[in-house]
Design a protein around this motif. Structure first.
Motif, mmCIF file in Angstrom:
data_model
loop_
_atom_site.group_PDB
_atom_site.id
_atom_site.type_symbol
_atom_site.label_atom_id
_atom_site.label_comp_id
_atom_site.label_asym_id
_atom_site.label_seq_id
_atom_site.Cartn_x
_atom_site.Cartn_y
_atom_site.Cartn_z
ATOM 1 N N ARG A 193 0.967 -1.332 -0.006
ATOM 2 C CA ARG A 193 0.254 0.048 0.013
ATOM 3 C C ARG A 193 0.894 1.239 0.075
ATOM 4 O O ARG A 193 2.053 1.224 0.368
ATOM 5 C CB ARG A 193 -0.852 0.223 1.112
ATOM 6 N N GLN A 194 0.187 2.584 -0.491
ATOM 7 C CA GLN A 194 0.974 3.480 -0.252
ATOM 8 C C GLN A 194 0.241 4.549 0.924
ATOM 9 O O GLN A 194 -1.216 4.476 0.915
ATOM 10 C CB GLN A 194 0.991 4.261 -1.616
ATOM 11 N N TYR A 195 1.029 5.191 1.609
ATOM 12 C CA TYR A 195 0.388 6.113 2.671
ATOM 13 C C TYR A 195 0.776 7.283 2.803
ATOM 14 O O TYR A 195 2.082 7.748 2.365
ATOM 15 C CB TYR A 195 0.710 5.366 3.978
ATOM 16 N N CYS A 196 -0.290 8.256 2.943
ATOM 17 C CA CYS A 196 0.222 9.920 3.045
ATOM 18 C C CYS A 196 0.681 10.107 4.269
ATOM 19 O O CYS A 196 -0.345 9.932 5.164
ATOM 20 C CB CYS A 196 -0.846 10.630 2.251
ATOM 21 N N MET A 197 1.765 10.377 4.846
ATOM 22 C CA MET A 197 1.959 10.612 6.020
ATOM 23 C C MET A 197 3.379 11.784 6.012
ATOM 24 O O MET A 197 3.982 12.129 5.318
ATOM 25 C CB MET A 197 2.657 9.223 6.750
ATOM 26 N N GLU A 198 3.638 12.114 7.521
ATOM 27 C CA GLU A 198 4.489 13.128 7.826
ATOM 28 C C GLU A 198 5.688 12.193 8.120
ATOM 29 O O GLU A 198 5.682 11.181 8.972
ATOM 30 C CB GLU A 198 4.209 13.933 8.936
ATOM 31 N N ARG A 199 6.700 12.404 7.474
ATOM 32 C CA ARG A 199 8.063 11.937 7.578
ATOM 33 C C ARG A 199 9.252 12.720 8.063
ATOM 34 O O ARG A 199 9.514 13.768 7.243
ATOM 35 C CB ARG A 199 8.637 11.155 6.603
ATOM 36 N N PHE A 200 9.959 12.799 9.241
ATOM 37 C CA PHE A 200 10.859 13.692 9.786
ATOM 38 C C PHE A 200 12.315 13.067 9.845
ATOM 39 O O PHE A 200 12.244 11.755 9.845
ATOM 40 C CB PHE A 200 10.477 14.207 11.398
ATOM 41 N N PRO A 201 13.388 13.876 9.610
ATOM 42 C CA PRO A 201 14.775 13.399 9.899
ATOM 43 C C PRO A 201 15.104 12.614 11.238
ATOM 44 O O PRO A 201 15.610 11.914 11.167
ATOM 45 C CB PRO A 201 15.550 14.545 9.748
#
Length: 376
Positions: A193-201
């Motif tokens: 699946r593909q998910y729209c999310m926040e990704r931080f360093p």
């Protein structure tokens, strides 16, 4: 405020806990490829609730903007802020709520990377614009209460329009960090699946960004609004126009001015309180989710966050109801715009008005007769 990652993690945990055949996600992944993902009650109940919010919110806020633009007497400074608030609600309902609703029936994000960033950015912009607009409305009410005479010179629709434009520009600028952290991520739940999310360093970046959102979009506006209404409370009870030589007309003008401003201020207070109550749960939940070290997503936290999101989204549909019940000028303008809906009430009102006028004339005539009788 709500990413598809939360839904994926929570429903995954529910299915793991409720099925002996799927005790872990990684085990027997090949066996799961052909299986259908579980369809929960939330998959249709939450989108149904969002649809109701959209219907009520779009109709109500559109009517508010239409009434303000149609009637010249409604084009006041306060009503320009109200129109700006209605515009933020409409944009939020149209551009954000439908995409969030699809996270419940669908197993992943299907709208691509651009829409992932754009929807999250627009959601942040509209929430930020709502916060600043409410702050501006509260500041406006504070100014007119504390400095009633000076405010006559500066509180104009033109100034309100310029402030509203600046609010939108500032909201776009403050929301730009969303573009850096919102992205499409690959995941697995009953298939890739593909998910729209926040990704931080790093976790530090994540906490800094969450804290920034909380302060800019909730805490700072609420503190500023509270300060404004503290000043207003100190001013309450003091006459807006000082009576001169017991002039009856000046007294009536003073009382009427205080009454009108009091009603408008109460309406603004209710709108601000609704925003604080509706958006508070999701803001504090996100803060807790990021800063509590032992936080683990599960179906219980998913339900809490779903309820908090429903509360925040419902705020966009309740404001027009407040205007209709508490705004006397809005009530009159609604009746003028849609007379067929209030035909019976208008007829009764006009009849009562004619009766009252007749009684006044009768009393005045009897008074004149009495004066003539006694030679007064």
């Amino acid at each position: 405020m709500f990413s598809s990652e939360d839904l994926w993690n929570s429903t995954e945990q529910l299915w793991i806990n409720s099925s002996d055949l799927n005790s872990t996600l990684d085990r027997d992944r090949d066996d799961d490829e052909g299986e259908q993902h579980p369809f929960l009650t939330d998959a249709w109940l939450v989108p149904l609730f969002f649809s109701l919010i959209m219907l009520v919110g779009l109709v109500g806020n559109s009517l508010v903007i239409y009434v303000i633009s149609k009637h010249r007497q409604m084009r006041t400074a306060t009503n320009f802020y109200i129109a700006n608030l209605a515009a933020t609600d409409i944009i939020f309902l149209v551009c954000c709520v439908p995409f969030t609703a699809t996270l419940y029936p669908l197993p992943g994000w299907i709208f691509g990377d651009f829409m992932c960033k754009f929807v999250a950015f627009l959601q942040q912009v509209t929430v930020q614009a709502t916060c600043i607009t409410l702050t501006a409305m509260s500041g406006d009410r504070c100014y007119v209460t504390v400095y009633p005479l000076k405010s006559l010179r500066h509180r104009t629709p033109r100034v309100a329009m310029i402030v509203s434009i600046c609010i939108w520009i500032g909201s776009f600028i403050l929301s730009t960090p969303i573009f850096m952290y919102q992205r499409i991520e690959e995941g697995y739940w009953y298939g890739p699946r593909q998910y729209c999310m926040e990704r931080f360093p790093s976790k530090t970046h994540e906490r800094a960004f969450i804290l920034y959102q909380f302060i800019a979009a909730y805490l700072l506006p609420v503190l500023t609004i509270s300060f404004c209404y503290t000043l207003m409370v100190k001013r309450v009870g003091q006459p807006t126009v000082e009576p001169v030589d017991n002039n009856c007309q000046v007294n009536l003008l003073s009382e009427r001015t205080i009454s009108i401003r009091s009603k408008v201020s109460k309406m603004v207070v209710v709108i601000v309180l609704l925003f604080t109550v509706c958006w508070g749960p999701i803001q504090f939940f996100v803060l807790f989710q990021s800063f509590y070290p032992n936080y683990r997503p599960n179906y219980a936290t998913y339900k809490i966050k779903t309820w908090a999101n429903c509360m925040s989204y419902a705020n966009s549909s309740v404001n027009p109801i407040v205007y209709g019940f508490m705004g006397a000028s809005f009530q009159k303008s609604f009746k003028k715009t849609f007379p067929f809906l209030f035909k019976h009430k208008v007829r009764d009102s006009s009849m009562a008005s004619r009766t009252a006028n007749a009684e006044i004339k009768f009393v005045a005539q009897r008074s004149d007769d009495t004066k003539r009788k006694f030679g007064l």
